[in-house]
Design a protein around this motif. Sequence first.
Motif, PDB file in Angstrom:
ATOM      1  N   SER A   1      -5.106   0.987 -12.626  1.00 19.45           N
ATOM      2  CA  SER A   1      -4.776   0.523 -11.033  1.00 19.45           C
ATOM      3  C   SER A   1      -5.711  -0.738 -10.724  1.00 19.45           C
ATOM      4  CB  SER A   1      -5.049   1.631 -10.182  1.00 19.45           C
ATOM      5  OG  SER A   1      -4.186   2.663 -10.362  1.00 19.45           O
ATOM      6  N   ASP A   2      -5.279  -1.841 -10.648  1.00 22.66           N
ATOM      7  CA  ASP A   2      -6.020  -3.032 -10.139  1.00 22.66           C
ATOM      8  C   ASP A   2      -6.447  -2.851  -8.558  1.00 22.66           C
ATOM      9  OD1 ASP A   2      -5.773  -4.633 -12.707  1.00 22.66           O
ATOM     10  OD2 ASP A   2      -3.733  -4.681 -12.143  1.00 22.66           O
ATOM     11  N   ILE A   3      -5.508  -2.196  -7.964  1.00 24.68           N
ATOM     12  CA  ILE A   3      -5.741  -1.824  -6.391  1.00 24.68           C
ATOM     13  C   ILE A   3      -5.348  -0.468  -6.284  1.00 24.68           C
ATOM     14  CG2 ILE A   3      -5.335  -2.301  -4.017  1.00 24.68           C
ATOM     15  CD1 ILE A   3      -4.261  -4.857  -4.453  1.00 24.68           C
ATOM     16  N   LEU A   4      -6.341   0.563  -5.798  1.00 24.10           N
ATOM     17  CA  LEU A   4      -6.135   2.022  -5.736  1.00 24.10           C
ATOM     18  C   LEU A   4      -6.131   2.174  -4.430  1.00 24.10           C
ATOM     19  CD1 LEU A   4      -5.747   4.538  -7.353  1.00 24.10           C
ATOM     20  CD2 LEU A   4      -8.475   5.170  -7.028  1.00 24.10           C
ATOM     21  N   VAL A   5      -4.756   2.937  -3.768  1.00 25.95           N
ATOM     22  CA  VAL A   5      -4.616   3.234  -2.557  1.00 25.95           C
ATOM     23  C   VAL A   5      -4.813   4.838  -2.375  1.00 25.95           C
ATOM     24  CG1 VAL A   5      -3.022   3.094  -0.471  1.00 25.95           C
ATOM     25  CG2 VAL A   5      -2.960   1.375  -2.497  1.00 25.95           C
ATOM     26  N   CYS A   6      -5.644   5.403  -1.287  1.00 26.48           N
ATOM     27  CA  CYS A   6      -5.434   6.691  -1.198  1.00 26.48           C
ATOM     28  C   CYS A   6      -4.815   7.125   0.137  1.00 26.48           C
ATOM     29  CB  CYS A   6      -6.941   7.080  -1.051  1.00 26.48           C
ATOM     30  SG  CYS A   6      -7.173   8.962  -0.960  1.00 26.48           S
ATOM     31  N   LEU A   7      -3.834   7.928  -0.099  1.00 27.52           N
ATOM     32  CA  LEU A   7      -3.226   8.513   1.013  1.00 27.52           C
ATOM     33  C   LEU A   7      -2.922   9.867   1.015  1.00 27.52           C
ATOM     34  CD1 LEU A   7      -0.199   5.615   1.319  1.00 27.52           C
ATOM     35  CD2 LEU A   7      -2.284   5.837   2.648  1.00 27.52           C
ATOM     36  N   LEU A   8      -3.991  10.651   0.360  1.00 28.28           N
ATOM     37  CA  LEU A   8      -3.833  12.170   0.095  1.00 28.28           C
ATOM     38  C   LEU A   8      -4.092  12.673   1.484  1.00 28.28           C
ATOM     39  CD1 LEU A   8      -5.898  12.227  -3.163  1.00 28.28           C
ATOM     40  CD2 LEU A   8      -3.629  12.759  -2.986  1.00 28.28           C
ATOM     41  N   PRO A   9      -3.575  13.952   1.634  1.00 25.90           N
ATOM     42  CA  PRO A   9      -4.164  15.078   2.702  1.00 25.90           C
ATOM     43  C   PRO A   9      -5.539  15.478   1.999  1.00 25.90           C
ATOM     44  CG  PRO A   9      -2.540  16.060   1.219  1.00 25.90           C
ATOM     45  CD  PRO A   9      -2.490  14.616   0.747  1.00 25.90           C
ATOM     46  N   LEU A  10      -6.370  15.573   2.913  1.00 23.40           N
ATOM     47  CA  LEU A  10      -7.843  16.089   2.914  1.00 23.40           C
ATOM     48  C   LEU A  10      -7.706  17.629   2.775  1.00 23.40           C
ATOM     49  CD1 LEU A  10     -10.869  15.272   2.230  1.00 23.40           C
ATOM     50  CD2 LEU A  10     -11.111  15.426   4.804  1.00 23.40           C
TER      51      LEU A  10
ATOM     52  N   ALA B   1      -4.078 -18.958  -9.188  1.00 21.97           N
ATOM     53  CA  ALA B   1      -2.844 -18.464  -8.501  1.00 21.97           C
ATOM     54  C   ALA B   1      -2.867 -17.149  -8.988  1.00 21.97           C
ATOM     55  CB  ALA B   1      -1.403 -19.310  -8.445  1.00 21.97           C
ATOM     56  N   PRO B   2      -2.664 -15.856  -8.299  1.00 20.95           N
ATOM     57  CA  PRO B   2      -2.378 -14.535  -8.776  1.00 20.95           C
ATOM     58  C   PRO B   2      -0.942 -14.279  -9.084  1.00 20.95           C
ATOM     59  CG  PRO B   2      -2.568 -14.607  -6.374  1.00 20.95           C
ATOM     60  CD  PRO B   2      -2.890 -15.923  -6.692  1.00 20.95           C
ATOM     61  N   VAL B   3      -0.872 -13.524 -10.182  1.00 22.36           N
ATOM     62  CA  VAL B   3       0.653 -13.094 -10.396  1.00 22.36           C
ATOM     63  C   VAL B   3       0.938 -11.709 -10.069  1.00 22.36           C
ATOM     64  CG1 VAL B   3       1.954 -12.891 -12.680  1.00 22.36           C
ATOM     65  CG2 VAL B   3       0.313 -14.636 -12.478  1.00 22.36           C
ATOM     66  N   THR B   4       1.832 -11.620  -9.303  1.00 25.75           N
ATOM     67  CA  THR B   4       2.134 -10.459  -8.568  1.00 25.75           C
ATOM     68  C   THR B   4       2.693  -9.434  -9.609  1.00 25.75           C
ATOM     69  OG1 THR B   4       3.093 -11.818  -6.614  1.00 25.75           O
ATOM     70  CG2 THR B   4       3.731  -9.322  -6.887  1.00 25.75           C
ATOM     71  N   ALA B   5       3.422  -9.652 -10.648  1.00 23.98           N
ATOM     72  CA  ALA B   5       3.950  -8.770 -11.475  1.00 23.98           C
ATOM     73  C   ALA B   5       2.820  -8.034 -12.371  1.00 23.98           C
ATOM     74  CB  ALA B   5       4.810  -9.515 -12.331  1.00 23.98           C
ATOM     75  N   GLN B   6       1.545  -8.818 -12.256  1.00 25.59           N
ATOM     76  CA  GLN B   6       0.531  -8.350 -13.052  1.00 25.59           C
ATOM     77  C   GLN B   6      -0.424  -7.470 -12.217  1.00 25.59           C
ATOM     78  OE1 GLN B   6      -1.239 -11.791 -15.113  1.00 25.59           O
ATOM     79  NE2 GLN B   6       0.647 -11.998 -16.245  1.00 25.59           N
ATOM     80  N   ARG B   7      -0.406  -7.335 -10.862  1.00 21.50           N
ATOM     81  CA  ARG B   7      -1.285  -6.636 -10.188  1.00 21.50           C
ATOM     82  C   ARG B   7      -0.857  -5.474 -10.024  1.00 21.50           C
ATOM     83  NH1 ARG B   7      -6.445  -8.625  -8.259  1.00 21.50           N
ATOM     84  NH2 ARG B   7      -5.225 -10.328  -7.210  1.00 21.50           N
ATOM     85  N   ARG B   8      -1.336  -4.260 -10.712  1.00 15.71           N
ATOM     86  CA  ARG B   8      -0.789  -2.944 -10.591  1.00 15.71           C
ATOM     87  C   ARG B   8      -1.465  -2.050  -9.417  1.00 15.71           C
ATOM     88  NH1 ARG B   8      -3.326  -2.127 -16.709  1.00 15.71           N
ATOM     89  NH2 ARG B   8      -4.895  -3.077 -15.190  1.00 15.71           N
ATOM     90  N   ILE B   9      -0.660  -1.615  -8.783  1.00 18.79           N
ATOM     91  CA  ILE B   9      -0.997  -0.791  -7.612  1.00 18.79           C
ATOM     92  C   ILE B   9      -0.799   0.958  -7.964  1.00 18.79           C
ATOM     93  CG2 ILE B   9      -0.522  -0.444  -4.899  1.00 18.79           C
ATOM     94  CD1 ILE B   9      -0.900  -3.296  -5.768  1.00 18.79           C
ATOM     95  N   GLY B  10      -1.692   1.608  -7.664  1.00 18.31           N
ATOM     96  CA  GLY B  10      -1.844   2.956  -7.805  1.00 18.31           C
ATOM     97  C   GLY B  10      -2.094   3.739  -6.675  1.00 18.31           C
ATOM     98  N   ILE B  11      -1.099   4.390  -6.134  1.00 14.91           N
ATOM     99  CA  ILE B  11      -1.066   5.207  -4.794  1.00 14.91           C
ATOM    100  C   ILE B  11      -1.384   6.813  -5.329  1.00 14.91           C
ATOM    101  CG2 ILE B  11       0.157   5.961  -2.897  1.00 14.91           C
ATOM    102  CD1 ILE B  11       1.809   3.235  -3.294  1.00 14.91           C
ATOM    103  N   MET B  12      -2.428   7.128  -4.673  1.00 18.06           N
ATOM    104  CA  MET B  12      -2.797   8.734  -4.613  1.00 18.06           C
ATOM    105  C   MET B  12      -2.289   9.530  -3.249  1.00 18.06           C
ATOM    106  SD  MET B  12      -6.876   7.920  -5.580  1.00 18.06           S
ATOM    107  CE  MET B  12      -7.308   9.458  -5.405  1.00 18.06           C
ATOM    108  N   GLY B  13      -1.155  10.296  -3.739  1.00 20.50           N
ATOM    109  CA  GLY B  13      -0.589  10.873  -2.711  1.00 20.50           C
ATOM    110  C   GLY B  13       0.724  10.175  -2.523  1.00 20.50           C
ATOM    111  N   PHE B  14       1.636  10.899  -2.938  1.00 18.06           N
ATOM    112  CA  PHE B  14       2.991  10.320  -3.058  1.00 18.06           C
ATOM    113  C   PHE B  14       4.173  11.144  -2.047  1.00 18.06           C
ATOM    114  CE2 PHE B  14       6.187   7.254  -4.916  1.00 18.06           C
ATOM    115  CZ  PHE B  14       5.411   6.017  -5.034  1.00 18.06           C
ATOM    116  N   GLY B  15       3.612  11.523  -1.013  1.00 19.30           N
ATOM    117  CA  GLY B  15       4.636  12.192  -0.076  1.00 19.30           C
ATOM    118  C   GLY B  15       5.243  11.194   0.818  1.00 19.30           C
ATOM    119  N   GLU B  16       5.511  11.429   2.125  1.00 21.06           N
ATOM    120  CA  GLU B  16       6.304  10.650   2.977  1.00 21.06           C
ATOM    121  C   GLU B  16       5.420   9.341   3.028  1.00 21.06           C
ATOM    122  OE1 GLU B  16       9.138  10.078   6.159  1.00 21.06           O
ATOM    123  OE2 GLU B  16       8.770  11.506   4.522  1.00 21.06           O
ATOM    124  N   LEU B  17       4.153   9.371   3.088  1.00 25.05           N
ATOM    125  CA  LEU B  17       3.307   8.120   3.438  1.00 25.05           C
ATOM    126  C   LEU B  17       3.434   7.265   2.028  1.00 25.05           C
ATOM    127  CD1 LEU B  17       0.207   9.223   5.663  1.00 25.05           C
ATOM    128  CD2 LEU B  17       2.449   7.994   6.471  1.00 25.05           C
TER     129      LEU B  17
END
Length: 310
Positions: free
Chosen positions: A189-198, A129-145
Motif C-alpha cells: 500500500s503506497d497509500i493506506l486508508v483506515c475506514l474501520l469501525p473502532l 510526474a506521478p503514475v496513477t496506475a503505480q500508486r496502490r491504495i489499500g483500504i482497511m474496512g471494506f463495508g459501506e464506506l
Amino acid sequence: MAVLLSTKATTMQAWRDALLAVDPSLEIRLFPDAGDPADIEAAVVWTSHDMAELRRYPKLRLIVSMGAGVDHLLRPPGPPPGIPVARLVDRMLTTQMGEWVLLNVLRFHRQDPDYRAQQRDKVWLELDAPVTAQRRIGIMGFGELGTHAAGPLRTLGFPVMGWTRRPRDVPGVETFHGEDGLHAMAARSDILVCLLPLTSATRGIVSASLLARLPGGAFLINGARGGHVVDADLLAALDSGHVAGAALDVFEPEPLPADHRYWSHPKVVMTPHAASITIPSSAAPQVVENLQRARASRPLLNLVDFSAGY
C-alpha cells in the motif's frame, strides 16, 4: 409518546425541523428538557450523550445514533440493557467520506504538500510526474464506506485493495482478510486508508508494527476513529521519513489538545472530525422509519451488533 433529541446545540433545531418534515405528528423534546421520563419512547443521540442518563426512561424502545460509528455507545455503562440501538447508514454520509478520501489520496498522489512547501519558499521546480496506475491504495474496512470510496479511485485508475475481517469477493478489487492478509496488503500500500469501525480488536491497529510494513515513503489516511492509531508510533514513522505524510480527521481525545504535535507537524494534514458530517434532512427519513418499525415490532434498519462492535 415523545422522541428525545440530544445533539450539539448548533444542530438541535435542524434535527427537530428535519424529523417533523418527515412526520409532523411527532412530539420532539430537546434534551435536557425531556419532561416526564415515562413519555419518552425513542432517543436520537450523538456522542456527547451519557448512556447512563437513558436509564431514566422506563418506556424507551429505541435508541438511534446520529452517525455510522457507534464506539461511543460501547463505553461503560453502555445503553440500557435490552433496548435496541440503530446507527445511520446514510447516502450523504457515505458520499462525503468518499469525497474526503479522494481529496487526500489526490493531495498526496499529486505531491501537493511538496508544491505548497515550494510555494512558501518561492521555489519554482517541476517534480517528476506521478503514475496513477503505480500508486496502490489499500483500504482497511471494506463495508459501506470503504466500498464507496474505492469506486472513484478505481475510475481514476488507481489499483485498489481492500481488507476485511472475513473473506469477501469484490469485483475489480483485490481483497485480503485476517492478520496475515492485513500485513500482506500493507506491504503493497503506497497509500493506506483506515475506514474501520473502532472495536476492541481494531483499537491501536495502526501501530509501529503495521506502519513498518508499509513501503518507504507511503502515506496514511485515517477517517475512522482516533483510537485506531497509536499516535507515538505514527509520529515516529513520520519523523523518520518512513511515512511521508498523514491526513487525519479523527483523534483521541477530541478536540485535540493544543499542545499535541499533530497541530504543527509539517507532514500532517488535519481536519476536525469533519470528513463526513450527518445532514439532518438526509438522515431523518431513516430515523422515522426505524421509529415506525419499533412501534410495530418489525426488524430495525442498521441494527447495531454489540457482539461485533458495530
